[in-house]
Design a protein around this motif. Structure first.
Motif, PDB file in Angstrom:
ATOM      1  N   PHE A   6       0.819  -1.215   0.000  1.00 13.35           N
ATOM      2  CA  PHE A   6       0.000   0.000   0.000  1.00 13.35           C
ATOM      3  C   PHE A   6       0.858   1.273   0.000  1.00 13.35           C
ATOM      4  CE2 PHE A   6      -2.783  -3.227   1.893  1.00 13.35           C
ATOM      5  CZ  PHE A   6      -3.837  -3.165   0.999  1.00 13.35           C
ATOM      6  N   ASN A   7       1.824   1.270  -0.912  1.00 14.92           N
ATOM      7  CA  ASN A   7       2.705   2.432  -1.040  1.00 14.92           C
ATOM      8  C   ASN A   7       2.871   2.832  -2.504  1.00 14.92           C
ATOM      9  OD1 ASN A   7       4.334   4.446   0.129  1.00 14.92           O
ATOM     10  ND2 ASN A   7       6.195   3.235  -0.204  1.00 14.92           N
ATOM     11  N   ALA A   8       1.842   2.527  -3.304  1.00 14.11           N
ATOM     12  CA  ALA A   8       1.933   2.786  -4.744  1.00 14.11           C
ATOM     13  C   ALA A   8       2.006   4.284  -5.035  1.00 14.11           C
ATOM     14  CB  ALA A   8       0.723   2.178  -5.457  1.00 14.11           C
ATOM     15  N   PRO A   9       2.915   4.712  -5.912  1.00 19.00           N
ATOM     16  CA  PRO A   9       3.053   6.155  -6.214  1.00 19.00           C
ATOM     17  C   PRO A   9       1.853   6.719  -6.963  1.00 19.00           C
ATOM     18  CG  PRO A   9       4.472   4.834  -7.636  1.00 19.00           C
ATOM     19  CD  PRO A   9       3.927   3.902  -6.612  1.00 19.00           C
ATOM     20  N   ASP A  10       1.081   5.859  -7.655  1.00 13.16           N
ATOM     21  CA  ASP A  10      -0.072   6.360  -8.405  1.00 13.16           C
ATOM     22  C   ASP A  10      -1.366   6.319  -7.601  1.00 13.16           C
ATOM     23  OD1 ASP A  10      -0.257   3.603  -8.331  1.00 13.16           O
ATOM     24  OD2 ASP A  10      -1.055   3.420 -10.367  1.00 13.16           O
ATOM     25  N   ALA A  11      -1.287   5.997  -6.313  1.00 14.85           N
ATOM     26  CA  ALA A  11      -2.488   5.980  -5.476  1.00 14.85           C
ATOM     27  C   ALA A  11      -3.072   7.384  -5.379  1.00 14.85           C
ATOM     28  CB  ALA A  11      -2.148   5.455  -4.085  1.00 14.85           C
ATOM     29  N   ASP A  12      -4.408   7.473  -5.359  1.00 19.61           N
ATOM     30  CA  ASP A  12      -5.051   8.779  -5.292  1.00 19.61           C
ATOM     31  C   ASP A  12      -5.788   9.018  -3.978  1.00 19.61           C
ATOM     32  OD1 ASP A  12      -6.934   6.868  -5.801  1.00 19.61           O
ATOM     33  OD2 ASP A  12      -7.757   7.818  -7.594  1.00 19.61           O
ATOM     34  N   ILE A  13      -5.675   8.071  -3.038  1.00 19.35           N
ATOM     35  CA  ILE A  13      -6.292   8.225  -1.721  1.00 19.35           C
ATOM     36  C   ILE A  13      -5.316   7.710  -0.669  1.00 19.35           C
ATOM     37  CG2 ILE A  13      -8.135   7.404  -0.180  1.00 19.35           C
ATOM     38  CD1 ILE A  13     -10.003   7.367  -2.531  1.00 19.35           C
ATOM     39  N   VAL A  14      -5.276   8.363   0.461  1.00 19.10           N
ATOM     40  CA  VAL A  14      -4.499   7.885   1.600  1.00 19.10           C
ATOM     41  C   VAL A  14      -5.449   7.668   2.771  1.00 19.10           C
ATOM     42  CG1 VAL A  14      -2.694   8.403   3.282  1.00 19.10           C
ATOM     43  CG2 VAL A  14      -2.379   9.055   0.885  1.00 19.10           C
ATOM     44  N   PHE A  15      -5.527   6.404   3.208  1.00 18.40           N
ATOM     45  CA  PHE A  15      -6.288   6.085   4.408  1.00 18.40           C
ATOM     46  C   PHE A  15      -5.361   6.182   5.614  1.00 18.40           C
ATOM     47  CE2 PHE A  15      -9.758   3.137   2.449  1.00 18.40           C
ATOM     48  CZ  PHE A  15     -10.507   4.261   2.127  1.00 18.40           C
ATOM     49  N   ARG A  16      -5.846   6.805   6.665  1.00 12.22           N
ATOM     50  CA  ARG A  16      -5.099   6.833   7.920  1.00 12.22           C
ATOM     51  C   ARG A  16      -5.907   6.056   8.948  1.00 12.22           C
ATOM     52  NH1 ARG A  16      -4.857  11.747   8.402  1.00 12.22           N
ATOM     53  NH2 ARG A  16      -2.837  12.155   7.420  1.00 12.22           N
ATOM     54  N   SER A  17      -5.358   4.925   9.411  1.00  8.44           N
ATOM     55  CA  SER A  17      -6.077   4.065  10.348  1.00  8.44           C
ATOM     56  C   SER A  17      -6.162   4.708  11.718  1.00  8.44           C
ATOM     57  CB  SER A  17      -5.384   2.707  10.448  1.00  8.44           C
ATOM     58  OG  SER A  17      -4.107   2.853  11.051  1.00  8.44           O
ATOM     59  N   SER A  18      -6.942   4.107  12.615  1.00  8.80           N
ATOM     60  CA  SER A  18      -7.133   4.670  13.953  1.00  8.80           C
ATOM     61  C   SER A  18      -5.847   4.657  14.769  1.00  8.80           C
ATOM     62  CB  SER A  18      -8.221   3.889  14.697  1.00  8.80           C
ATOM     63  OG  SER A  18      -7.859   2.518  14.826  1.00  8.80           O
ATOM     64  N   ASP A  19      -4.895   3.778  14.399  1.00  8.30           N
ATOM     65  CA  ASP A  19      -3.616   3.750  15.103  1.00  8.30           C
ATOM     66  C   ASP A  19      -2.520   4.483  14.323  1.00  8.30           C
ATOM     67  OD1 ASP A  19      -3.920   1.731  13.227  1.00  8.30           O
ATOM     68  OD2 ASP A  19      -2.486   0.394  14.177  1.00  8.30           O
ATOM     69  N   LEU A  23      -2.191   4.134   4.512  1.00  8.32           N
ATOM     70  CA  LEU A  23      -2.284   3.173   3.414  1.00  8.32           C
ATOM     71  C   LEU A  23      -2.651   3.935   2.148  1.00  8.32           C
ATOM     72  CD1 LEU A  23      -4.431   0.431   5.229  1.00  8.32           C
ATOM     73  CD2 LEU A  23      -1.942   0.584   5.135  1.00  8.32           C
ATOM     74  N   ARG A  24      -1.799   3.875   1.141  1.00  6.19           N
ATOM     75  CA  ARG A  24      -2.059   4.528  -0.140  1.00  6.19           C
ATOM     76  C   ARG A  24      -2.862   3.565  -1.006  1.00  6.19           C
ATOM     77  NH1 ARG A  24       1.298   8.937  -1.152  1.00  6.19           N
ATOM     78  NH2 ARG A  24       1.104   8.597  -3.393  1.00  6.19           N
ATOM     79  N   VAL A  25      -4.081   3.955  -1.348  1.00  8.44           N
ATOM     80  CA  VAL A  25      -4.993   3.059  -2.061  1.00  8.44           C
ATOM     81  C   VAL A  25      -5.546   3.766  -3.299  1.00  8.44           C
ATOM     82  CG1 VAL A  25      -5.623   1.791   0.028  1.00  8.44           C
ATOM     83  CG2 VAL A  25      -6.919   3.816  -0.605  1.00  8.44           C
ATOM     84  N   GLU A  63      -5.840  -3.174   7.035  1.00  8.22           N
ATOM     85  CA  GLU A  63      -4.873  -3.529   5.995  1.00  8.22           C
ATOM     86  C   GLU A  63      -5.197  -4.859   5.322  1.00  8.22           C
ATOM     87  OE1 GLU A  63      -0.017  -3.530   5.333  1.00  8.22           O
ATOM     88  OE2 GLU A  63      -0.894  -2.990   7.270  1.00  8.22           O
ATOM     89  N   PRO A  64      -5.416  -5.957   6.067  1.00  4.69           N
ATOM     90  CA  PRO A  64      -5.765  -7.203   5.375  1.00  4.69           C
ATOM     91  C   PRO A  64      -7.117  -7.129   4.674  1.00  4.69           C
ATOM     92  CG  PRO A  64      -5.920  -7.482   7.757  1.00  4.69           C
ATOM     93  CD  PRO A  64      -5.254  -6.178   7.513  1.00  4.69           C
TER      94      PRO A  64
END
Length: 262
Positions: A6-19, A23-25, A63-64
């Protein structure tokens, strides 16, 4: 295959988990997999190149779960607690593509090691057939002696009562059957000895089915192996051990007709 990082350079969204894990998705993949994500991404957002979204779920489940949504090798679920966390988050986001394979693996992967937890989870999510299968497997346990409160909470009062009734009814029926089950009669007219020590065997088996009402063929074989049954009778014929096996075989057949599932 290695887990997706989940570190793709072309990802257009970043999820930030509660901890706090990021994750770049990819918007398209998640939108196609989850109606909740589709609605989330359709809301008006600040005009930034990459959309940052805080997700109220821990990375150990998030993540999973997202890895399941990608066309890659899915994560290997080896722990039933992880299964429960994944199914919970998949249901939350309406991801049927994750829920279906998770349901398929519940019995085949966890029944042997965690039958009571499988029953609890199956009851929690209304998996009727899986709950029936798991209820039978729980008969190898003494739930009257130990019933984890977290399992009782998961399954709810109705499912808990059903399981208690199954164990109680089968236990009492199995105990009565053992105490009344007739010993086999020797087919050899010259054999006059008892095929086995009736009082000792009946007492031992009655005690066992009182705590483990599902008496399996393997357990019966163990009982035969550890028993001090004579291999020959007093008249030197060879029917004694044969009669022991005949008794246990007929007993197992009779036990299999007792109630087995909720």
């Amino acid at each position: 295959m290695a887990p997706y990082d989940f570190n793709a350079p072309d990802a257009d969204i970043v999820f930030r988990s509660s901890d706090g894990k990021e994750l770049r998705v990819h918007r398209l993949i998640l939108s196609l997999s989850s109606p909740v994500f589709q609605g989330m991404f359709g809301l008006p957002q600040p005009s930034t190149e990459i959309l940052n979204i805080d997700i109220p779920d821990p990375s150990c489940a998030l993540e999973p779960f997202i890895q399941y949504l990608y066309p890659l090798s899915p994560p290997r679920v080896t722990d039933i607690s992880m299964w429960a966390a994944l199914y919970t988050i998949a249901e939350k986001y309406g991801a049927e593509a994750v829920m279906e394979p998770l349901r398929d693996m519940l019995i085949c992967r966890f029944l042997e090691t965690s039958p009571l937890r499988v029953y609890a989870l199956a009851s929690r999510w209304g998996f009727t057939e899986e709950a029936r299968i798991a209820s039978r497997k729980t008969l190898t346990m003494d739930i009257f002696k130990h019933f984890p409160p977290e399992d009782a909470e998961l399954m709810g009062g109705g499912a808990c009562q059903q399981l208690y009734l199954l164990h109680f009814n089968r236990r009492e029926a199995a105990r009565a059957l053992v105490e009344k089950h007739p010993l086999p009669v020797s087919t050899d007219s010259s054999c006059t000895c008892s095929p086995l020590n009736c009082k000792r065997v009946v007492s031992a088996l009655s005690q066992r089915v009182g705590t483990r009402p599902w008496l399996t063929a393997e357990e019966l074989c163990e009982e035969i192996a550890k028993g001090d049954y004579p291999k020959k009778c007093g008249n030197n014929c060879r029917n004694a051990l044969k009669n022991v096996h005949a008794y246990f075989t007929s007993l197992l057949r009779a036990l299999s007709d007792l109630p087995q599932t909720i």
